[in-house]
Motif scaffolding. Structure first.
Motif, short mmCIF file in Angstrom:
data_model
loop_
_atom_site.label_atom_id
_atom_site.label_comp_id
_atom_site.label_asym_id
_atom_site.label_seq_id
_atom_site.Cartn_x
_atom_site.Cartn_y
_atom_site.Cartn_z
N ARG A 149 0.84 -1.21 0.00
CA ARG A 149 0.00 0.00 0.00
C ARG A 149 0.86 1.24 0.00
NH1 ARG A 149 -2.29 2.19 5.47
NH2 ARG A 149 -0.03 2.40 5.57
N ARG A 191 1.10 4.06 -2.85
CA ARG A 191 0.79 5.45 -2.51
C ARG A 191 1.90 6.38 -2.98
NH1 ARG A 191 -0.46 6.22 3.64
NH2 ARG A 191 -2.51 5.50 2.99
N ARG A 237 2.31 5.63 -7.24
CA ARG A 237 1.07 5.83 -8.02
C ARG A 237 1.08 5.01 -9.31
NH1 ARG A 237 -1.37 10.48 -5.44
NH2 ARG A 237 -0.30 10.49 -3.44
#
Length: 325
Positions: free
Chosen positions: A123, A127, A130
């Motif tokens: 994650r 983040r 992208r």
């Protein structure tokens, strides 16, 4: 338990069952046995319902409750709550620890599966970048054949073993009180602690906190864990050497998921808050929100058994209390 917590632990339908089983005033809650209300009530009390935050019940308190025959604890461990004099006087004790074990096992199951997918790190990478990782298959992650090591066949450890059964995981157990026959019945491979640490991708701790288990997972034990493995602790913070764990995390050798710490809460400047491979939650694996009603229901069912002359289903055995969670 505080007066504010009573409606959550005993919602209307559960409280109605409790009042049908025993004579109780749900508005009478005390947080100190020095409270004058407590003294008057204890003189005639046969069944005492306790919860989180209950002051210790020692000989002095027992002397004010000559009719007391049962203590029903609407929470987990009673280890630090009750004096041995409780059992010496023939008072039976029940705990909702089994009910509280379920959400802890559920939390741990979720974390095992997420750790196997490396979800937290993935994650953060997503983040930041992208963009999807190059290639269609991310290597090194997944829960097919993932090796999970459970330290301690406690209530929670055993619940977790049951919850893990539907998944394609390889589960091992380290517990000095479990033999090979019992481990086979549980459906797990029994290993010495060192071997379990060496051969597990994910290690989850469920041992009780005793003088013998203080920093059970220390610097030497952490060094045995394979690079890239993850340590989960939902038991007690004192089972881990946090300084040694921080060193391993800073070296980016291990990951950690901690719902309990030592001290608790952590100092505001603890590096565990900021290390990217540490995931810290505020001791919420146990019963929270609507889950606490399960504790009230467990106590209510015990009160019903007593009212009908039955045996407690969750009696606490003082003889094994010291080596249980």
């Amino acid at each position: 338990m505080t007066a504010q917590n009573v409606p959550q632990i005993f919602p209307p339908e559960v409280l109605a069952r409790l009042r049908a089983a025993v004579e109780i005033d749900p508005t009478l809650t005390v947080e100190s046995f020095a409270d004058p209300c407590a003294g008057g009530a204890l003189a005639d009390t046969e069944i005492l319902i306790t919860g989180w935050g209950c002051p210790r019940i020692d000989e002095a308190v027992l002397d004010t409750a000559p009719a007391l025959r049962a203590i029903l604890h609407a929470a987990g461990s009673v280890k630090d709550l009750l004096s041995p004099a409780v059992w010496e006087r023939g008072i039976v004790v029940s705990s909702a620890a089994d009910a509280n074990a379920l959400p802890v096992a559920e939390y741990t199951l979720a974390m095992v599966l997420l750790a196997g997918k490396d979800l937290l790190a993935q994650r953060d990478r997503f983040r930041t970048r992208r963009a999807f990782p190059q290639g269609e298959i991310v290597p090194g992650i997944g829960n097919f054949g993932r090796r999970v090591g459970i330290v301690g066949a406690s209530r929670i450890g055993r619940r977790l073993i049951e919850l893990l059964k539907p998944f394609d995981l390889s589960v091992s157990l380290a517990d000095p009180y479990v033999d090979a026959t019992e481990a086979a019945a549980l459906g797990v491979r029994l290993l010495p602690l060192d071997d379990l640490l060496r051969t597990s991708d994910i290690v989850t701790v469920h041992a009780p906190q005793t003088p013998e288990t203080h920093q059970l997972i220390g610097r030497r034990e952490l060094a045995l864990m394979p690079t890239g493995s993850v340590l989960i602790n939902t038991a007690r913070g004192g089972l881990l050497d946090h300084d040694a764990l921080v060193d391993e995390l800073r070296a980016d050798r291990l990951g950690a998921i901690l719902d309990v710490t030592d001290p608790e809460p952590l100092p505001v400047d603890s590096p565990l808050f900021d290390l990217p491979n540490a995931f810290i939650t505020p001791h919420l694996a146990g019963s929270q929100g609507n889950e606490v009603a399960r504790l009230g229901l467990a106590v209510t069912q015990e009160a019903e058994r007593l009212a009908h002359g039955g045996e407690l289903a969750h009696a606490v055995d003082h003889a094994v209390l010291e080596r249980t969670a």
